[in-house]
Design a protein around this motif. Structure first.
Motif, PDB file in Angstrom:
ATOM      1  N   LEU A 112     -17.240  -4.986 -16.790  1.00  0.00           N
ATOM      2  CA  LEU A 112     -18.613  -4.795 -16.309  1.00  0.00           C
ATOM      3  C   LEU A 112     -19.603  -5.549 -17.185  1.00  0.00           C
ATOM      4  O   LEU A 112     -20.550  -6.159 -16.680  1.00  0.00           O
ATOM      5  CB  LEU A 112     -18.968  -3.308 -16.280  1.00  0.00           C
ATOM      6  CG  LEU A 112     -18.270  -2.442 -15.245  1.00  0.00           C
ATOM      7  CD1 LEU A 112     -18.750  -0.998 -15.366  1.00  0.00           C
ATOM      8  CD2 LEU A 112     -18.489  -2.967 -13.841  1.00  0.00           C
ATOM      9  N   ALA A 113     -19.386  -5.519 -18.495  1.00  0.00           N
ATOM     10  CA  ALA A 113     -20.285  -6.212 -19.419  1.00  0.00           C
ATOM     11  C   ALA A 113     -20.222  -7.714 -19.212  1.00  0.00           C
ATOM     12  O   ALA A 113     -21.260  -8.392 -19.188  1.00  0.00           O
ATOM     13  CB  ALA A 113     -19.940  -5.852 -20.863  1.00  0.00           C
ATOM     14  N   GLN A 114     -19.023  -8.255 -19.049  1.00  0.00           N
ATOM     15  CA  GLN A 114     -18.881  -9.702 -18.827  1.00  0.00           C
ATOM     16  C   GLN A 114     -19.535 -10.108 -17.514  1.00  0.00           C
ATOM     17  O   GLN A 114     -20.224 -11.125 -17.448  1.00  0.00           O
ATOM     18  CB  GLN A 114     -17.407 -10.106 -18.846  1.00  0.00           C
ATOM     19  CG  GLN A 114     -17.197 -11.595 -18.900  1.00  0.00           C
ATOM     20  CD  GLN A 114     -17.779 -12.221 -20.158  1.00  0.00           C
ATOM     21  OE1 GLN A 114     -17.491 -11.789 -21.269  1.00  0.00           O
ATOM     22  NE2 GLN A 114     -18.601 -13.232 -19.988  1.00  0.00           N
ATOM     23  N   GLU A 115     -19.354  -9.312 -16.472  1.00  0.00           N
ATOM     24  CA  GLU A 115     -19.996  -9.593 -15.183  1.00  0.00           C
ATOM     25  C   GLU A 115     -21.517  -9.574 -15.320  1.00  0.00           C
ATOM     26  O   GLU A 115     -22.205 -10.426 -14.771  1.00  0.00           O
ATOM     27  CB  GLU A 115     -19.559  -8.558 -14.134  1.00  0.00           C
ATOM     28  CG  GLU A 115     -18.125  -8.678 -13.703  1.00  0.00           C
ATOM     29  CD  GLU A 115     -17.894  -9.797 -12.704  1.00  0.00           C
ATOM     30  OE1 GLU A 115     -18.792 -10.077 -11.883  1.00  0.00           O
ATOM     31  OE2 GLU A 115     -16.811 -10.397 -12.757  1.00  0.00           O
ATOM     32  N   HIS A 116     -22.036  -8.598 -16.068  1.00  0.00           N
ATOM     33  CA  HIS A 116     -23.485  -8.488 -16.270  1.00  0.00           C
ATOM     34  C   HIS A 116     -24.027  -9.722 -16.989  1.00  0.00           C
ATOM     35  O   HIS A 116     -25.039 -10.298 -16.576  1.00  0.00           O
ATOM     36  CB  HIS A 116     -23.803  -7.218 -17.069  1.00  0.00           C
ATOM     37  CG  HIS A 116     -25.242  -7.099 -17.432  1.00  0.00           C
ATOM     38  ND1 HIS A 116     -26.188  -6.633 -16.552  1.00  0.00           N
ATOM     39  CD2 HIS A 116     -25.907  -7.408 -18.576  1.00  0.00           C
ATOM     40  CE1 HIS A 116     -27.379  -6.662 -17.138  1.00  0.00           C
ATOM     41  NE2 HIS A 116     -27.223  -7.123 -18.365  1.00  0.00           N
TER      42      HIS A 116
END
Length: 179
Positions: free
Chosen positions: A163-167
């Motif tokens: 989720l952090a990488q996507e954000h």
């Protein structure tokens, strides 16, 4: 001037550190019929472990990228700024990875503080809908869209790292389009 995204992980880490002195309540005191044989821990051990693990990860990643970095800040509030300062010279991909780790830490800190709704602010990486919930047992974000399935036919789940990488990727694309 720092944006809210820049300060949130540091503020949450500071808040967690302040919680050290508050022992965890393990249930209603009125229902206890016998006295404990050992006193409760004077602080929340899980929170201590989490904060120490977060600090150790940031220090290790900073030292790996910049061995000549000075001593880490005494307070946890300056930790992420110290990391950014000492790794500003890195190529963009490594800086993006750093920002993803900082964002993941912010999500982890929020979950430790009981803020489960931070997961809802992210679209599902699989289907793009806003149907993510935190599943405590799995320690993953779970998509409740009935059409969003994983390879085994179950509901799609996502790690905080993903989720952090996507954000960070979405933020980077948005910044590139704006210029």
């Amino acid at each position: 001037m720092a944006t809210q995204d820049d300060t949130t992980p540091a503020e949450r880490l500071r808040l967690l550190q302040l919680e050290f002195i508050t022992p965890r309540r393990r249930g209603p005191a009125a229902s206890r019929s016998t006295r404990p044989t050992e006193p409760a821990a004077p602080l929340d051990i899980d929170t201590v472990d989490h904060v120490q693990g977060s600090v150790a990860e940031v220090v290790a990643l900073t030292r790996a990228a910049a061995p000549d970095a000075g001593p880490r800040p005494a307070s946890v509030e300056g930790l992420y700024g110290w990391w950014r300062e000492n790794t500003a010279h890195l190529e963009p991909e490594k800086q993006q990875h750093r920002e993803a780790v900082i964002y993941r830490h912010g999500l982890e800190h929020a979950l430790m503080l009981g803020e489960r709704k931070v997961i809802r602010r992210h679209p599902c990486p699989g289907c793009g809908t806003w149907g993510l919930f935190w599943n405590q047992a799995l320690q993953r974000a779970l998509c409740v869209n009935r059409y969003c399935k994983d390879a085994s036919g179950g509901s799609s789940t996502w790690t905080l790292s993903h989720l952090a990488q996507e954000h960070v990727n979405r933020k980077e694309k948005s910044a590139r389009r704006a210029t």
